[in-house]
Motif scaffolding. Structure first.
Motif, PDB file in Angstrom:
ATOM      1  N   GLU A 200       0.806  -1.224   0.000  1.00  0.00           N
ATOM      2  CA  GLU A 200       0.000   0.000   0.000  1.00  0.00           C
ATOM      3  C   GLU A 200       0.839   1.275   0.000  1.00  0.00           C
ATOM      4  O   GLU A 200       0.345   2.329  -0.397  1.00  0.00           O
ATOM      5  CB  GLU A 200      -0.915   0.035   1.229  1.00  0.00           C
ATOM      6  N   THR A 201       2.067   1.198   0.452  1.00  0.00           N
ATOM      7  CA  THR A 201       2.854   2.421   0.622  1.00  0.00           C
ATOM      8  C   THR A 201       4.055   2.546  -0.296  1.00  0.00           C
ATOM      9  O   THR A 201       4.626   3.630  -0.398  1.00  0.00           O
ATOM     10  CB  THR A 201       3.352   2.540   2.077  1.00  0.00           C
ATOM     11  N   ASN A 202       4.458   1.483  -0.965  1.00  0.00           N
ATOM     12  CA  ASN A 202       5.654   1.613  -1.796  1.00  0.00           C
ATOM     13  C   ASN A 202       5.333   2.329  -3.100  1.00  0.00           C
ATOM     14  O   ASN A 202       4.243   2.209  -3.654  1.00  0.00           O
ATOM     15  CB  ASN A 202       6.316   0.256  -2.030  1.00  0.00           C
ATOM     16  N   VAL A 203       6.284   3.127  -3.540  1.00  0.00           N
ATOM     17  CA  VAL A 203       6.177   3.845  -4.809  1.00  0.00           C
ATOM     18  C   VAL A 203       7.488   3.669  -5.558  1.00  0.00           C
ATOM     19  O   VAL A 203       8.545   3.552  -4.953  1.00  0.00           O
ATOM     20  CB  VAL A 203       5.886   5.361  -4.611  1.00  0.00           C
ATOM     21  N   PHE A 204       7.404   3.638  -6.875  1.00  0.00           N
ATOM     22  CA  PHE A 204       8.626   3.595  -7.669  1.00  0.00           C
ATOM     23  C   PHE A 204       9.119   5.020  -7.834  1.00  0.00           C
ATOM     24  O   PHE A 204       8.366   5.911  -8.228  1.00  0.00           O
ATOM     25  CB  PHE A 204       8.400   2.961  -9.046  1.00  0.00           C
ATOM     26  N   ILE A 205      10.375   5.240  -7.508  1.00  0.00           N
ATOM     27  CA  ILE A 205      10.987   6.553  -7.674  1.00  0.00           C
ATOM     28  C   ILE A 205      12.064   6.428  -8.732  1.00  0.00           C
ATOM     29  O   ILE A 205      13.008   5.641  -8.589  1.00  0.00           O
ATOM     30  CB  ILE A 205      11.581   7.067  -6.347  1.00  0.00           C
ATOM     31  N   GLY A 206      11.887   7.178  -9.816  1.00  0.00           N
ATOM     32  CA  GLY A 206      12.847   7.187 -10.898  1.00  0.00           C
ATOM     33  C   GLY A 206      13.849   8.317 -10.738  1.00  0.00           C
ATOM     34  O   GLY A 206      13.730   9.159  -9.844  1.00  0.00           O
ATOM     35  N   ALA A 207      14.833   8.356 -11.610  1.00  0.00           N
ATOM     36  CA  ALA A 207      15.871   9.388 -11.560  1.00  0.00           C
ATOM     37  C   ALA A 207      15.245  10.777 -11.678  1.00  0.00           C
ATOM     38  O   ALA A 207      14.439  11.036 -12.575  1.00  0.00           O
ATOM     39  CB  ALA A 207      16.877   9.160 -12.680  1.00  0.00           C
ATOM     40  N   GLY A 208      15.562  11.662 -10.753  1.00  0.00           N
ATOM     41  CA  GLY A 208      15.090  13.043 -10.799  1.00  0.00           C
ATOM     42  C   GLY A 208      13.630  13.239 -10.437  1.00  0.00           C
ATOM     43  O   GLY A 208      13.101  14.339 -10.569  1.00  0.00           O
ATOM     44  N   GLN A 209      12.962  12.212  -9.988  1.00  0.00           N
ATOM     45  CA  GLN A 209      11.533  12.299  -9.684  1.00  0.00           C
ATOM     46  C   GLN A 209      11.303  12.953  -8.327  1.00  0.00           C
ATOM     47  O   GLN A 209      12.085  12.784  -7.399  1.00  0.00           O
ATOM     48  CB  GLN A 209      10.907  10.909  -9.686  1.00  0.00           C
ATOM     49  N   THR A 210      10.207  13.685  -8.199  1.00  0.00           N
ATOM     50  CA  THR A 210       9.804  14.314  -6.945  1.00  0.00           C
ATOM     51  C   THR A 210       8.593  13.587  -6.389  1.00  0.00           C
ATOM     52  O   THR A 210       7.674  13.252  -7.127  1.00  0.00           O
ATOM     53  CB  THR A 210       9.438  15.796  -7.183  1.00  0.00           C
ATOM     54  N   VAL A 211       8.596  13.339  -5.093  1.00  0.00           N
ATOM     55  CA  VAL A 211       7.466  12.718  -4.405  1.00  0.00           C
ATOM     56  C   VAL A 211       6.917  13.733  -3.421  1.00  0.00           C
ATOM     57  O   VAL A 211       7.657  14.305  -2.638  1.00  0.00           O
ATOM     58  CB  VAL A 211       7.893  11.431  -3.671  1.00  0.00           C
ATOM     59  N   VAL A 212       5.608  13.952  -3.466  1.00  0.00           N
ATOM     60  CA  VAL A 212       4.951  14.874  -2.545  1.00  0.00           C
ATOM     61  C   VAL A 212       4.092  14.053  -1.589  1.00  0.00           C
ATOM     62  O   VAL A 212       3.314  13.205  -2.014  1.00  0.00           O
ATOM     63  CB  VAL A 212       4.070  15.891  -3.301  1.00  0.00           C
ATOM     64  N   ILE A 213       4.266  14.296  -0.300  1.00  0.00           N
ATOM     65  CA  ILE A 213       3.460  13.617   0.718  1.00  0.00           C
ATOM     66  C   ILE A 213       2.719  14.687   1.513  1.00  0.00           C
ATOM     67  O   ILE A 213       3.337  15.586   2.072  1.00  0.00           O
ATOM     68  CB  ILE A 213       4.318  12.762   1.654  1.00  0.00           C
ATOM     69  N   ARG A 214       1.419  14.597   1.536  1.00  0.00           N
ATOM     70  CA  ARG A 214       0.607  15.543   2.297  1.00  0.00           C
ATOM     71  C   ARG A 214       0.218  14.910   3.626  1.00  0.00           C
ATOM     72  O   ARG A 214      -0.178  13.757   3.681  1.00  0.00           O
ATOM     73  CB  ARG A 214      -0.647  15.904   1.511  1.00  0.00           C
ATOM     74  N   LEU A 215       0.350  15.688   4.677  1.00  0.00           N
ATOM     75  CA  LEU A 215       0.004  15.191   6.000  1.00  0.00           C
ATOM     76  C   LEU A 215      -1.510  15.266   6.200  1.00  0.00           C
ATOM     77  O   LEU A 215      -2.157  16.179   5.705  1.00  0.00           O
ATOM     78  CB  LEU A 215       0.708  16.002   7.082  1.00  0.00           C
TER      79      LEU A 215
END
Length: 84
Positions: A66-81
């Protein structure tokens, strides 16, 4: 575990250089600055928290699926609280 101070606008940002791959990310706002996530006696978070991925259930702990995400080169991940 790392403490990241808030900016004046209430946002925070952390830059990491990661190899492309799957990651699970969790974070919380330590409102009372006691160094831990405060919870009720049944384990419900009392402080805002955020998770990567598609975690939706509020009645069980998150799983890797449920929580894993693929992160590629130079990618940004935004997490909202969110608050429970």
């Amino acid at each position: 575990t790392e403490v990241i101070p808030l900016k004046q606008n209430g946002c925070l940002e952390k830059s990491l250089v990661l190899s492309p791959g799957n990651y699970a990310i969790s974070c919380f706002h330590d409102v009372n600055n006691n160094g831990r996530m405060d919870k009720t006696f049944v384990g419900i978070p009392k402080e805002p928290y955020g998770l990567s991925g598609a975690y939706a259930s509020k009645f069980s702990p998150p799983t890797w699926a449920e929580t894993n995400v693929f992160i590629g080169a130079g990618q940004t991940v935004v997490i909202r609280l969110t608050e429970w």
